[in-house]
Write a protein that holds these residues in place. Structure first.
Motif, PDB file in Angstrom:
ATOM      1  N   UNK A  35       0.848  -1.192   0.000  1.00 40.56           N
ATOM      2  CA  UNK A  35       0.000   0.000   0.000  1.00 40.56           C
ATOM      3  C   UNK A  35       0.886   1.245   0.000  1.00 40.56           C
ATOM      4  N   UNK A  36       0.334   2.377   0.371  1.00 45.05           N
ATOM      5  CA  UNK A  36       1.096   3.617   0.202  1.00 45.05           C
ATOM      6  C   UNK A  36       2.399   3.616   0.997  1.00 45.05           C
ATOM      7  N   UNK A  37       2.450   2.894   2.122  1.00 44.96           N
ATOM      8  CA  UNK A  37       3.704   2.795   2.880  1.00 44.96           C
ATOM      9  C   UNK A  37       4.824   2.282   1.974  1.00 44.96           C
ATOM     10  N   UNK A  38       4.488   1.322   1.135  1.00 49.80           N
ATOM     11  CA  UNK A  38       5.483   0.773   0.211  1.00 49.80           C
ATOM     12  C   UNK A  38       5.830   1.756  -0.902  1.00 49.80           C
ATOM     13  N   UNK A  39       4.822   2.442  -1.402  1.00 51.75           N
ATOM     14  CA  UNK A  39       5.077   3.359  -2.526  1.00 51.75           C
ATOM     15  C   UNK A  39       5.944   4.538  -2.096  1.00 51.75           C
ATOM     16  N   UNK A  40       5.776   4.974  -0.849  1.00 50.72           N
ATOM     17  CA  UNK A  40       6.625   6.042  -0.305  1.00 50.72           C
ATOM     18  C   UNK A  40       8.099   5.689  -0.495  1.00 50.72           C
ATOM     19  N   UNK A  41       8.437   4.466  -0.100  1.00 50.35           N
ATOM     20  CA  UNK A  41       9.840   4.034  -0.127  1.00 50.35           C
ATOM     21  C   UNK A  41      10.254   3.635  -1.546  1.00 50.35           C
ATOM     22  N   UNK A  42       9.377   2.936  -2.234  1.00 55.93           N
ATOM     23  CA  UNK A  42       9.699   2.479  -3.581  1.00 55.93           C
ATOM     24  C   UNK A  42       9.982   3.653  -4.524  1.00 55.93           C
ATOM     25  N   UNK A  43       9.275   4.746  -4.340  1.00 56.12           N
ATOM     26  CA  UNK A  43       9.492   5.922  -5.193  1.00 56.12           C
ATOM     27  C   UNK A  43      10.961   6.319  -5.254  1.00 56.12           C
ATOM     28  N   UNK A  44      11.625   6.248  -4.118  1.00 57.58           N
ATOM     29  CA  UNK A  44      13.049   6.595  -4.071  1.00 57.58           C
ATOM     30  C   UNK A  44      13.908   5.622  -4.860  1.00 57.58           C
ATOM     31  N   UNK A  45      13.610   4.340  -4.740  1.00 56.02           N
ATOM     32  CA  UNK A  45      14.383   3.343  -5.480  1.00 56.02           C
ATOM     33  C   UNK A  45      14.148   3.451  -6.985  1.00 56.02           C
ATOM     34  N   UNK A  46      12.906   3.750  -7.358  1.00 59.18           N
ATOM     35  CA  UNK A  46      12.599   3.871  -8.777  1.00 59.18           C
ATOM     36  C   UNK A  46      13.270   5.110  -9.385  1.00 59.18           C
ATOM     37  N   UNK A  47      13.298   6.182  -8.649  1.00 56.78           N
ATOM     38  CA  UNK A  47      14.030   7.394  -9.048  1.00 56.78           C
ATOM     39  C   UNK A  47      15.480   7.025  -9.400  1.00 56.78           C
ATOM     40  N   UNK A  48      16.150   6.321  -8.470  1.00 61.21           N
ATOM     41  CA  UNK A  48      17.539   5.924  -8.703  1.00 61.21           C
ATOM     42  C   UNK A  48      17.655   5.024  -9.927  1.00 61.21           C
ATOM     43  N   UNK A  49      16.741   4.085 -10.063  1.00 61.09           N
ATOM     44  CA  UNK A  49      16.785   3.124 -11.169  1.00 61.09           C
ATOM     45  C   UNK A  49      16.676   3.825 -12.527  1.00 61.09           C
ATOM     46  N   UNK A  50      15.878   4.890 -12.580  1.00 56.68           N
ATOM     47  CA  UNK A  50      15.644   5.582 -13.850  1.00 56.68           C
ATOM     48  C   UNK A  50      16.857   6.417 -14.267  1.00 56.68           C
ATOM     49  N   UNK A  51      17.553   6.993 -13.297  1.00 55.64           N
ATOM     50  CA  UNK A  51      18.593   7.969 -13.662  1.00 55.64           C
ATOM     51  C   UNK A  51      20.026   7.486 -13.485  1.00 55.64           C
ATOM     52  N   UNK A  52      20.235   6.368 -12.804  1.00 54.36           N
ATOM     53  CA  UNK A  52      21.617   5.997 -12.471  1.00 54.36           C
ATOM     54  C   UNK A  52      21.858   4.502 -12.557  1.00 54.36           C
TER      55      UNK A  52
ATOM     56  N   UNK B 141       8.517  -3.659  -8.640  1.00 52.85           N
ATOM     57  CA  UNK B 141       8.783  -3.427 -10.060  1.00 52.85           C
ATOM     58  C   UNK B 141       7.793  -4.214 -10.920  1.00 52.85           C
ATOM     59  N   UNK B 142       7.358  -5.361 -10.395  1.00 51.50           N
ATOM     60  CA  UNK B 142       6.419  -6.207 -11.140  1.00 51.50           C
ATOM     61  C   UNK B 142       4.955  -5.812 -10.927  1.00 51.50           C
ATOM     62  N   UNK B 143       4.705  -4.989  -9.910  1.00 49.25           N
ATOM     63  CA  UNK B 143       3.308  -4.658  -9.574  1.00 49.25           C
ATOM     64  C   UNK B 143       2.627  -3.908 -10.723  1.00 49.25           C
ATOM     65  N   UNK B 144       1.322  -3.991 -10.755  1.00 45.09           N
ATOM     66  CA  UNK B 144       0.519  -3.274 -11.763  1.00 45.09           C
ATOM     67  C   UNK B 144       1.019  -3.588 -13.178  1.00 45.09           C
ATOM     68  N   UNK B 145       1.140  -4.909 -13.413  1.00 43.59           N
ATOM     69  CA  UNK B 145       1.548  -5.376 -14.737  1.00 43.59           C
ATOM     70  C   UNK B 145       2.932  -4.845 -15.119  1.00 43.59           C
ATOM     71  N   UNK B 146       3.806  -4.740 -14.121  1.00 38.76           N
ATOM     72  CA  UNK B 146       5.184  -4.330 -14.405  1.00 38.76           C
ATOM     73  C   UNK B 146       5.331  -2.863 -14.775  1.00 38.76           C
ATOM     74  N   UNK B 147       4.437  -2.028 -14.262  1.00 38.26           N
ATOM     75  CA  UNK B 147       4.461  -0.608 -14.640  1.00 38.26           C
ATOM     76  C   UNK B 147       5.832   0.036 -14.423  1.00 38.26           C
ATOM     77  N   UNK B 148       6.402  -0.140 -13.242  1.00 40.24           N
ATOM     78  CA  UNK B 148       7.678   0.517 -12.945  1.00 40.24           C
ATOM     79  C   UNK B 148       8.832  -0.120 -13.712  1.00 40.24           C
ATOM     80  N   UNK B 149       8.780  -1.441 -13.880  1.00 39.19           N
ATOM     81  CA  UNK B 149       9.874  -2.108 -14.603  1.00 39.19           C
ATOM     82  C   UNK B 149       9.870  -1.726 -16.071  1.00 39.19           C
ATOM     83  N   UNK B 150       8.655  -1.548 -16.628  1.00 40.91           N
ATOM     84  CA  UNK B 150       8.555  -1.200 -18.052  1.00 40.91           C
ATOM     85  C   UNK B 150       9.015   0.231 -18.317  1.00 40.91           C
TER      86      UNK B 150
END
Lengths: 231, 231
Positions: A180-197, A216-225
Motif C-alpha cells: 500500500x502507500x507505505x510501500x510506494x513512499x519508499x519504492x518511489x526513491x528506489x525507482x528514481x535511482x533506477x531511472x537515472x543511475x 517493479x512487477x506490480x501493476x503489470x510491471x508498470x515501474x519495470x517497463x
C-alpha cells in the motif's frame, strides 16, 4: 472524469524520474486510476505556477490542482473511497505520515548523494545547468565531489534499511500482506535511482532487493517497463 | 479475568525500566486494562522460563503467557476489540511493524550507548554483574568507554529524531490526533532512559520533548509518577 499528472522528466519525456511523482504514479495505479502524463522539466516553473506550485507532482482532477505527493495520496484516498485503500484505515494514514518522513530523509536523502552526479546526464542543457547550480549550492561542493565517496556511502545507506529487513521477517510488505502507500513512499526513491543511475544500491541477497523486485512487477510491471537501468 | 505483567526492575521494585515493558504498560493503559505487576530481575530467568521466555515483558492472561511486546500489543488488540484501538485498523497494525523496528534500532539502539553505564547503578550486585558482563561482551569494551562519548553521541541521536519532528508539523502524535501504539513504541525508549539515567536526551525546545511531556502526562500521569529522573 479527467486526471492529469505533471511529472518530472529530462530529455526523454517517457522517463519520469522524480521519487515523489513515482509515489503518486503507484498510488494512482493502486486505486485503479489512469492519469494523462504531462511531462514537466525543472525549468518549466511557469507551466505549473498557475496551479499554485513550484514543484511536481501536481495532479489535475477535472482541472482542479492537487499539489504535493502526500496531499495527493490523501486526496485520492478521500475522493475514491470505494477503490482499494492506500492506508488501510485511519491508523495507517496517521502512521504513514512518519513513514513518509522516513522515506524523505532516509531513502531520498540517503540515495541523493549516491546518484547526484548521474542526474544531469538525463537532463537537457538548460535543466542540467539549473540542477547543478541549485544542488551544488545546497551541498556546498561540485556534484561529482558529493558522489565521489559513494562506494562507502552506499554501505551506510544499506545499513539504514535494517528497519525494512526487520519488518520483512514477519510480513511481505510495509503495508502488510499486500503493498500500500507505505510501500510506494519508499519504492518511489528506489525507482528514481533506477531511472537515472546505473549505480547498484542493493545487493541481490538483500530482502529489500526482493521487495523492490515485487514492486517493479506490480501493476503489470508498470515501474519495470518504465525506462531505467537494470540494477 | 486476571492480567499479570512481568516487568524488569532493579533494586527498586517500584521502578520498572525496560523500554519493551513500558510499551506494554502504555498499551494496557490505552486499553483501560490493569495488570498486576510482577517485578522481575535480569538474573531471575528461572521465574519466567516456565512461561516459555527468557525476557520480559511476559503477560499472563488468566495464566496464559503472552511473550514479547509486539506480540502482546497484537494480543491485546485482538482480545479486547471493543476497547480503544492500539493500531486504528489493519493498515495501522501493518505500518506499526516498521515503526516498531525503527523504535528498536533508532530509539532503543540509539539511546543505549548514551545511558549504558548508568544502568548498573540501578541494579543489585548480582544483576549489575550480569548486565556488565553480557553488554560488555556485546559492545567489546567497558560500559564506561561506550558511554564516554555520549556528549557527541547525543547530537547524532537528536538528529535521528528528525522524522518525528517532520511528523509533528502536521499531527500531534505518531498515531494521529491522539496517541496510539505507534507512540508507545517510541515513548518506551524515552521512559527507559528517564527511569535509569539523569542524562539529558532532548532539548526543551524540541518538538519531541513536547510530545514526550504529553505522554508523561497520559493516563493520569502514569509514566511521570513512576520514579525517574527529571530530564
Amino acid at each position: 472524469m479527467s486526471l492529469k499528472l505533471y511529472e518530472l522528466v529530462g530529455t526523454d519525456a517517457s522517463r519520469p524520474f522524480s521519487p515523489y511523482c513515482w509515489r503518486t504514479r503507484m498510488a494512482l495505479a493502486h486505486k485503479g486510476l489512469t492519469a494523462e502524463s504531462l511531462p514537466w522539466r525543472f525549468t518549466e516553473k511557469s507551466e505549473i505556477a498557475p496551479h499554485g506550485s513550484e514543484k511536481v507532482p501536481v495532479l489535475l482532477h477535472d482541472d482542479k490542482p492537487v499539489v504535493d505527493s502526500w496531499t495527493i495520496a490523501n486526496y485520492l484516498e478521500d475522493h475514491f473511497p470505494d477503490r482499494p485503500s492506500l492506508f488501510g484505515g485511519e491508523g495507517g494514514r496517521a502512521m504513514a505520515r512518519m513513514l513518509n518522513a522516513w522515506g524523505d530523509i532516509a531513502i531520498i536523502g540517503g540515495i541523493f548523494p549516491l546518484i547526484i552526479a548521474d542526474i544531469p546526464k538525463n537532463l537537457a542543457e538548460v535543466d542540467a545547468a539549473y540542477f547543478r547550480k541549485s544542488r551544488e549550492a545546497r551541498f556546498g561542493k561540485p556534484l561529482e565531489e558529493v558522489q565521489a565517496s559513494r562506494d562507502t556511502g552506499v554501505i551506510a545507506f544499506r545499513k539504514s534499511l535494517e528497519v525494512m529487513r526487520q519488518t520483512f521477517k514477519t510480513q511481505a510488505y510495509l503495508g502488510g500482506s499486500a503493498p500500500n502507500y507505505a510501500d510506494y513512499i519508499v519504492f518511489g526513491g528506489f525507482q528514481w535511482a533506477r531511472v537515472v543511475s546505473p549505480f547498484r544500491l542493493l545487493e541481490a541477497d538483500d530482502p529489500v532487493y526482493a521487495w523492490r523486485e515485487k514492486l517493479l512487477d506490480a501493476f503489470d510491471g508498470m515501474a519495470r517497463k518504465s525506462p531505467g537501468f537494470a540494477v
